[in-house]
Design an enzyme around this catalytic site. Structure first.
Site, PDB file in Angstrom:
ATOM      1  NE  ARG A 170      -3.994   5.583   3.568  1.00 45.17           N
ATOM      2  CZ  ARG A 170      -4.627   4.810   4.436  1.00 45.17           C
ATOM      3  NH1 ARG A 170      -5.072   5.315   5.558  1.00 45.17           N
ATOM      4  NH2 ARG A 170      -4.814   3.531   4.184  1.00 45.17           N
TER       5      ARG A 170
ATOM      6  CD  GLU B  35      -2.953  -1.138   2.300  1.00 48.85           C
ATOM      7  OE1 GLU B  35      -2.907  -0.186   3.104  1.00 48.85           O
ATOM      8  OE2 GLU B  35      -3.740  -2.075   2.418  1.00 48.85           O
TER       9      GLU B  35
ATOM     10  CG  HIS C  39      -9.218   7.199   6.547  1.00 43.89           C
ATOM     11  ND1 HIS C  39     -10.243   6.281   6.532  1.00 43.89           N
ATOM     12  CD2 HIS C  39      -8.057   6.478   6.561  1.00 43.89           C
ATOM     13  CE1 HIS C  39      -9.738   5.047   6.518  1.00 43.89           C
ATOM     14  NE2 HIS C  39      -8.427   5.146   6.556  1.00 43.89           N
TER      15      HIS C  39
ATOM     16  CG  HIS D 160      -8.587   6.864   2.445  1.00 39.82           C
ATOM     17  ND1 HIS D 160      -8.626   6.644   1.093  1.00 39.82           N
ATOM     18  CD2 HIS D 160      -8.007   5.756   2.986  1.00 39.82           C
ATOM     19  CE1 HIS D 160      -8.096   5.466   0.821  1.00 39.82           C
ATOM     20  NE2 HIS D 160      -7.708   4.914   1.952  1.00 39.82           N
TER      21      HIS D 160
ATOM     22  NE  ARG E  16      -3.975   5.441   9.768  1.00 42.15           N
ATOM     23  CZ  ARG E  16      -4.398   4.560   8.862  1.00 42.15           C
ATOM     24  NH1 ARG E  16      -3.775   3.408   8.706  1.00 42.15           N
ATOM     25  NH2 ARG E  16      -5.436   4.846   8.107  1.00 42.15           N
TER      26      ARG E  16
END
Length: 557
Positions: free
Chosen positions: A297, A127, A358, A248, A393
């Site tokens: 992100r 990811e 998110h 997100h 994060r």
């Protein structure tokens, strides 16, 4: 010493007693409960809805851990530090990545069924922000649901763990020494325990999840109203880095009027090769970052937002048509079903996506044992700020953090219990209620808080936009005080308590974000577009003043 501020609420009509009360039933809360019970302590789990309805079940991506051949904790640490943009606590990250693999193995031993290949080995994927395939997943894109299933099953099989469902936590109780001694809560429904009550305990663990409902559009469930952070602030605890709310990048766009929880389109879809494109089919992430669509992100969310601004568009597209029907059906069945339920077939058409709130990288400040600044009060999972996430994060580190630090809290409580450091606590519940009550805003204030925050403190922020939000929030708070003074207060009930929590958390978030005059991680200031390590490579610590107003102070360098 009593709690300084507390929600206006009726006198508790019932009392329960346990050793450790855990608030929240996600991966963090249930892991704490199971482990403290193994250590011989009585445990009670208080959860706002049903046991399996927390944020964990919505996690699609997976759990990041250095389990693959050639991968190491050091490589996982390096990726996490890069994503955290300079303010991760490196020792906390080291704890996460070194203890993480065994924590995942223990989760498997507890019954979690992760996806495996034909050879029987656990499948690993990649990811955003990861340079290795290190994400374990279940059911393709239903990892959180499987982890929740396994832990809920284990808790239900342990009758000695007491459960209180449909319960909104209100405030912390403390004894004469200022040590956590339990909490007050409101149980929704009828039965032996209903209405406002009190739980007396030797220690309290907050695992209440996030605060995504502070914004109009979020991936968080409706119960994520920042209750844990609000309780901690009212109890005098320090919270840290509230300004770092991760948006997100790829949330299913349902139209300009859509509010509340929005369907997530997991980062794993990009991990498998889906492309972000604009309406003309141009892959705008190419050249923006070496990892293109798999950049951290904050970078992807910013790039999408910039492109939307440039083109006057309300969303971008995620194109996975080249996957084919079979891959969508087997690798991403949850996302496929969600898209089709909203009239979009990703097998034949690109998915409209836009950023939405998110994950809260900040939260109640803890050390590496989960201890907060209030003795006997612990926090883990999204409600906590362990220092692992820094300013942003890294994908799929959240479930791992919940596992690792929940185990550490349980170990700390077990050690304190064995050493005789967890005596029974005495608290005068009625006297504690006399501490400064917080006037409650009307339930409709929730929508106003969300509107103010989304408009002024979203992906794009500036001094002007945040000043408007702060003024609007102050007006909501002022109206609550005025109504209380005129003896026309809002009724104490779930909707007004949640509105009060959202108002407090939003006000604290704006106070921190307005003070951090730089762009770092998921905190993007249009008026301060550069990262400023000389002044801001440090945390912001927020507490409540005697007036009840949040005050943010930079940590000393």
């Amino acid at each position: 010493m009593s709690v300084t501020h507390r929600l206006t609420a009726p006198t508790p009509g019932w009392t329960a007693t346990t050793d450790v009360v855990v608030v929240g039933s996600g991966v963090a809360g249930l892991t704490v409960a199971l482990n403290v019970r193994k250590a011989g302590l009585r445990a009670m789990v208080v959860t706002k809805a049903m046991l399996d309805e927390g944020s964990t079940r919505w996690a699609q991506g997976g759990v990041a851990a250095a389990l693959g051949e050639g991968d190491t904790p050091e490589q996982h640490l390096a990726d996490t530090l890069v994503a955290g943009a300079g303010i991760c606590d490196e020792e906390a990250v080291r704890t996460l990545v070194t203890e993480g693999p065994d924590a995942v193995r223990r989760l498997i031993a507890a019954g979690a069924l992760f996806d495996r290949g034909e050879d029987g080995e656990i499948l690993l994927t990649r990811e955003g922000g990861h340079h290795r395939d290190r994400i374990v997943h279940a059911g393709g894109d239903a990892t959180g649901a499987e982890i929740s299933r396994a832990l809920v099953s284990a808790v239900r099989a342990a009758p000695e763990i007491e459960l209180i469902e449909h319960a909104l936590v209100l405030d912390l109780l403390t004894d004469a020494e200022g040590h956590a001694a339990g909490l007050t809560l409101h149980v929704m429904g009828e039965g032996q325990r209903d209405g406002v009550g009190a739980v007396r305990a030797r220690a309290v663990v907050l695992a209440t999840g996030g605060m995504g409902q502070v914004f109009s559009a979020t991936t968080n469930p409706a119960v994520s109203t920042g209750d844990g952070v609000a309780l901690a602030l009212r109890a005098g605890a320090a919270v840290t880095d509230l300004e770092f709310v991760q948006f997100h990048p790829t949330v299913l766009w349902l139209g300009p009027e859509a509010e509340g929880q929005q369907p997530l389109v997991s980062e794993a879809v990009r991990g498998e090769g889906a492309h972000l494109v604009d309406a003309d089919g141009v892959r705008f992430m190419v050249g923006q970052h070496e990892l293109a669509e798999l950049a951290p992100r904050d970078i992807v969310a910013k790039a999408i937002t910039r492109r939307m601004q440039e083109q006057g568009a309300e969303h971008m597209f995620l194109d996975g048509r080249h996957f084919g029907a079979e891959m969508w059906e087997h690798r991403f069945p949850t996302i496929l079903a969600s898209c089709r339920a909203h009239g979009i077939d990703p097998v034949t058409a690109p998915i409209p996506v836009a950023p939405a709130a998110h994950y809260a990288s900040g939260g109640v400040r803890t050390d590496r044992r989960g201890r907060t600044s209030v003795p006997g009060l612990y926090a883990c999972g999204e409600v906590a700020c362990t220092g692992v996430h820094g300013a942003n994060r890294l994908a799929s580190n959240s479930l791992l953090e919940g596992l690792v630090f929940a185990e550490r809290i349980a170990a700390d409580l077990a050690g304190r219990h064995a050493a005789g450091e967890l005596p029974e606590r005495t608290v005068d519940v009625a006297a504690a209620r006399a501490a400064h009550p917080v006037p409650l805003p009307p339930s409709e204030a929730r929508a106003e808080v969300q509107r103010l925050m989304s408009r002024g403190v979203g992906v794009l922020r500036s001094a002007a936009s945040m000043a408007d939000a702060a003024a609007g929030l102050a007006l909501v708070a002022g109206q609550a005080h005025s109504h209380a003074a005129e003896e026309k207060p809002a009724d104490p009930r779930v909707e007004t308590w949640e509105a009060a929590n959202l108002l407090l958390v939003a006000t604290a978030l704006v106070a921190a974000a307005a003070q951090r005059e730089e762009t770092r991680g998921c905190h993007w200031r249009e008026d301060f577009p550069e990262r400023d390590d000389a002044h801001w490579r440090r945390h912001l610590i927020t507490t409540l003043a005697a007036s009840g107003d949040p005050v943010s102070t930079p940590e000393e360098q």
